[in-house]
Structures are given as structure tokens and as C-alpha cells.
Design a protein around this motif. Sequence first.
Motif, PDB file in Angstrom:
ATOM      1  N   LYS A   2     -79.774  34.525  -7.478  1.00 37.68           N
ATOM      2  CA  LYS A   2     -78.819  34.266  -8.544  1.00 37.68           C
ATOM      3  C   LYS A   2     -79.497  34.251  -9.907  1.00 37.68           C
ATOM      4  CE  LYS A   2     -75.346  31.851  -5.825  1.00 37.68           C
ATOM      5  NZ  LYS A   2     -74.342  32.890  -6.023  1.00 37.68           N
ATOM      6  N   LEU A  46     -66.833  25.148 -15.555  1.00 37.39           N
ATOM      7  CA  LEU A  46     -66.759  25.994 -14.369  1.00 37.39           C
ATOM      8  C   LEU A  46     -65.417  25.875 -13.667  1.00 37.39           C
ATOM      9  CD1 LEU A  46     -68.640  27.874 -12.633  1.00 37.39           C
ATOM     10  CD2 LEU A  46     -69.086  25.867 -11.214  1.00 37.39           C
ATOM     11  N   ARG A  47     -64.863  24.676 -13.625  1.00 40.30           N
ATOM     12  CA  ARG A  47     -63.621  24.452 -12.889  1.00 40.30           C
ATOM     13  C   ARG A  47     -62.515  23.971 -13.805  1.00 40.30           C
ATOM     14  NH1 ARG A  47     -66.268  20.805  -8.153  1.00 40.30           N
ATOM     15  NH2 ARG A  47     -67.668  22.363  -7.250  1.00 40.30           N
ATOM     16  N   ALA A 254     -65.217  30.736 -14.172  1.00 39.09           N
ATOM     17  CA  ALA A 254     -65.466  30.343 -12.786  1.00 39.09           C
ATOM     18  C   ALA A 254     -66.776  30.875 -12.221  1.00 39.09           C
ATOM     19  CB  ALA A 254     -64.295  30.799 -11.913  1.00 39.09           C
ATOM     20  N   ASP A 255     -67.691  31.272 -13.072  1.00 38.38           N
ATOM     21  CA  ASP A 255     -68.967  31.820 -12.617  1.00 38.38           C
ATOM     22  C   ASP A 255     -70.048  31.415 -13.615  1.00 38.38           C
ATOM     23  OD1 ASP A 255     -70.535  33.924 -10.917  1.00 38.38           O
ATOM     24  OD2 ASP A 255     -70.919  34.464 -13.004  1.00 38.38           O
ATOM     25  N   ASN A 257     -72.999  32.662 -14.209  1.00 39.11           N
ATOM     26  CA  ASN A 257     -73.584  33.780 -14.946  1.00 39.11           C
ATOM     27  C   ASN A 257     -72.711  34.171 -16.133  1.00 39.11           C
ATOM     28  OD1 ASN A 257     -75.771  34.005 -13.162  1.00 39.11           O
ATOM     29  ND2 ASN A 257     -74.603  35.297 -11.764  1.00 39.11           N
ATOM     30  N   THR A 258     -71.399  34.122 -15.933  1.00 38.02           N
ATOM     31  CA  THR A 258     -70.473  34.425 -17.032  1.00 38.02           C
ATOM     32  C   THR A 258     -70.580  33.379 -18.125  1.00 38.02           C
ATOM     33  OG1 THR A 258     -68.968  35.426 -15.421  1.00 38.02           O
ATOM     34  CG2 THR A 258     -68.069  34.921 -17.598  1.00 38.02           C
ATOM     35  N   GLN A 413     -68.615  24.582  -4.031  1.00 47.21           N
ATOM     36  CA  GLN A 413     -69.060  25.813  -4.682  1.00 47.21           C
ATOM     37  C   GLN A 413     -69.823  25.510  -5.959  1.00 47.21           C
ATOM     38  OE1 GLN A 413     -65.704  28.381  -5.376  1.00 47.21           O
ATOM     39  NE2 GLN A 413     -66.325  29.807  -3.808  1.00 47.21           N
ATOM     40  N   SER A 414     -71.023  26.042  -6.065  1.00 46.72           N
ATOM     41  CA  SER A 414     -71.795  26.033  -7.303  1.00 46.72           C
ATOM     42  C   SER A 414     -72.948  27.005  -7.111  1.00 46.72           C
ATOM     43  CB  SER A 414     -72.317  24.634  -7.654  1.00 46.72           C
ATOM     44  OG  SER A 414     -73.460  24.313  -6.894  1.00 46.72           O
ATOM     45  N   THR A 415     -73.665  27.266  -8.195  1.00 50.18           N
ATOM     46  CA  THR A 415     -74.754  28.241  -8.117  1.00 50.18           C
ATOM     47  C   THR A 415     -75.919  27.749  -7.263  1.00 50.18           C
ATOM     48  OG1 THR A 415     -75.673  27.317 -10.157  1.00 50.18           O
ATOM     49  CG2 THR A 415     -74.219  29.226 -10.368  1.00 50.18           C
TER      50      THR A 415
END
Length: 566
Positions: A2, A46-47, A254-255, A257-258, A413-415
Motif C-alpha cells: 500500500k 475516511l468514513r 473512502a481511500d 491514498n486518495t 477496514q483501514s490501510t
Amino acid sequence: MKLLILLALIAVTASCNPSRGDGRASAPEDANQSTRGPKVITIAILREPISFHRDLTQGTGATGGNTQVLSIPQNYLAVQTDSGAFEAQMAAEQINQERGTWRLNADGSMDTTWKLRPNIKWHDGVPFTSDDLVFSYNVYKDPDVPTAVGAALGLMVSVAASDPLTLIVHWSSPYVRADEAQGLVPMPRHLLEEAYRTDKANFANNPKLGAEFIGVGPYRLVSWQGGVQMDFARFDEYYLGRPPLDRVVVRFLADANTMVANVLAGTVDVLLPIGVDLEAALEIKRRWEGTGNYVSTDSSGRLRYVEIQHRPEYEQPKNGFGNTTVRQAFYQATDRRTLAEIMAGNPDALADSWFPPGNALRAQLERFVPQFPYDPARATQTLTQVGWVLGPDRVLTNQATGDRFDVMLYGSQSTRTERELGIIADGWKTTGAQVQTSIIPAALNNDREYRSTLTGAQLIGVGYDAFYTDRLHSKFIPSAANRWNGTNRGGYNNPKVDAILDKMVITITPADRLELHKELLREQLGDVAAMPLYWDVDPVIAVKGVKNIGRNAGVNTWNMFQWDKE
């Protein structure tokens, strides 16, 4: 992997946008830049939150790193600051025994008196009064409206508005956290009372708690585009004075990297946790060195731990984590130092209890902490004591039943979650356990029944004080009977622990509380009711020019009314 993707995004961003000379790519020119037009801060999370009222949990609770934005349009009687202490916000002063606003009575009951600041208004211009807090209390106390508030509600007997700026709360017994004003979150009575009376079942889904929210904070909600962003405008009648910003935008990206690509491109000013992991944040910090941009990698003060499924009906494998010796063995098979080094950037960030380094009580309690040092060989030997042995195929098997130790380990969910799950799973596999890891789908992250009935174990992050309040008390076990409402999702049930926790919430004298902490460590941690792992780091990233941002990642919009932008 990632991080490599992230670095590639950084490279693409840098090549596609002219350099600003400060480590950020140039944003498109607009008229506001040359005329110093409206001050706008854009925040990325993120959320997406589900509601602005986090404690009403009828499917509307905001969780997992998106709760910071709730302070943009809302304020509270008392608020947790960067130091971790609670200070008066809407209250004129914090309740205090010396001033008589926090009074212990001879009959064992307690009274707290909240004095409100004058001239507080709702965003529709209607004055805020103590009657609004009476309404809030009645909603919270109503069993037909489930809430996430724990012990406080059970001890609060009644509230009364003696005048528009005074609220008196009567308690059945002392409560040490009364100064946090739990169960007294402001709600506009004039807008919500009719809906509460006529449709309690759907009250938590009322649009006035969501897309049409009316609060008392520094910025009022203008629009909420689901899946895209929220827009807030300055509330000029804010009781603490005119807020510095004209507009606040919260974007849902929601990402991770974004999120990084946007802050590097200058289209986002602030990245709030959760989202960007430590490794990526450190790379951004290196890239931005000397530019004046801001990357905080301070400890969030949140404990990362393994939440265990204790209920026999959901236990898998049988005769597994329901057994204290099994839990102790798997805790010894968990490489917490490696977790702390990789996930928090510091091997000394490992946790052996719920008392973090630097906590005022840590030195007094350290020698009372049961220790389970990493020792996979010892863990395997311990498991044989309760019938779990390595078979010829090197698989951990129960001698009595022939069952294999097949266990699930879940994480949100997370990186970073996959890496985190992998480190824990690798340690458990050294015992011969067959460990499968699984990422909880975003759509199920706030599903209380789903989270409460997962087999095996799951990774959680909470404030450390949860472990000596309500996180592991049996009366907070979620079930169908209480609509899966409660903080003790793993169903831990230990009468000795319950008795200690019940005493803890009503004991105010520091010396007496210290003795209870010792008992709780011995009983709750000795039983490995949960597995403390490490002290989390939640990076906060902001571009140069953003001023007065809070440093504590868990509460860093508490002072949103002070945020500014050059």
C-alpha cells in the motif's frame, strides 16, 4: 504494497502539478487567492458519519474515526481537550465540590448543578435553555430509545431546570465521571419533542439529527451530500464570539491514498484520523520537511486491543477462548513489541494493561499488572494443560473432542488492518492454531448485532478509561433483548469484575480508587478479559496556514471555534 501505491500517487501528483516550493503541488489559481476572499478549510475523513448524535445508537451512531467532525456544528456542556481532561464549554464553569456544584449527600446520593453560559442560541436563532437539557435527559433515559451511554444513566435519578440557565441533576449515588456530562447532550426541544412523543421507534433517524441538523456549535450545517461531503457556514450568533472561518467543508474520501493525493494537491487542508497510516504519514513528513506543513504522529491515547468473543453460543472453537488458560496462552503468543514497532513506530508503545506510559497512576500500579510476556513456546506448553496439543500434522487439536483450533480474527477496514491482523495471526499460528483473518465490510462496521456475534476475536481501539468503566461489565452486554445495544460486545461476564466496576464508578476518593484499580488489574487483566496490544498513533496532517488545530487525534476538533487559516 500500500505504501508503494501511495508513493506512486505522490510521484504522479508531483509530476502533474507545478511545484509550490513548499512540498505541496500547486492548486488551480482562483480569484479568492489574490483577493484574500472567504476563509475556507477543507477536511477529509475516511468514513462518512451517519448522524450528528453519536450516542443515539438506533443504527445512527458515528464510530471509528469519524466522530471528530461532530464538534463542528455541535457543542457540549463539557468537552475533552487535548490534555484528556474535561473542561466546561457550554457550561459557565466545570462542576466542582469546593463551589458546591458537585455535592455528596449524607444519604449516599449526589447532586450536580450545571450553570450555563448566557446567550447560547440554536442555529435557527431560538435561545438554548436548561429545558433543552431536561428534554435530552428524558430521551436518553427512555428505554424505548436505545443509547450508548453507560453507567451514568443508571445512576441519574432526575433532572430539573431551576431557571433557564441552571440544571440540577440528582443521582442515586456518587459517580466519578459526572463532570463529563454524559446523557446530557443538547437537543433542541422545540424541534424534536413532537417527533419524540409520536414516533419513538424512529426518533434516532430523525433528519434533525442528521441531514437537517440544528446545533449550537460554531458552524451550522448548510448541506450534506451523501457519500460526497458536508458543507458548514459560520454561525454569526455563536455564544463564544464570531468564529474565524467563513466555511468548513468535510469531504468523505473512502481511500487513504486518495486522501494523501488530495492534501498534496492542495485540494484538502486537513486529514483527520482514521485514514493515513503511520508509514505513509512519516513519508509525507519527510517530503514536507522545512515547509511549514504539519504532520503529527503523536500517540492518540487510544488503546489498540483484541476483543474476545466470550459467549458460549458464539464461541469458536468450543473450549477455546471461553477458557482463561487458553486466553492467557494466546496472549503470550501475541508479539506486541513487533506490533508496536510496526504500527506505532515505537517498540516501547506496547501495552501491558490499560494504563498508558505517562499516566498519573502508572507508577503506582505498575507492579500490580499481571504480565504475559511474548513466549510462543510457553504458550504451547500452557495449552496442553487444558487439552489442546499439537497433533502429528502440527495442528493444535483438542484431545477430548478431536476438534482443531480453527479461529477467526477480524478487523475494520483501514490501510493498516491487514498487516496488523497478519502479525497477530502469525504469532497465534506458532501454537498450531489455524487462524483465518477477515476484514469487516464497511457496510457492516456499525451493525451492532453483526459485531456482537462474530466468533473468535476482533481488533478494536478505545480510550483506556473504558476498561475501568463499562467496556467489560456484564450489564452492558448487547443482546436481542436490548436491540444489541451495549459496549461489552464480547459478552464478558465475571461477577467479581462487575462488583469492582460498580464500586469504581461511585468511588471518588483517590486512595480508595487506587485500591480498586489494583483489584481490577488482578481480576480483569489476570483473566485476560481482553488483550491490550499497543498505544495507537493516529496521524493528523495539515497544510501550512491552518492554525490552532488540536493535537490529540481522538478529540482534535473540540476547539473548532478557534481553528483559523492564514
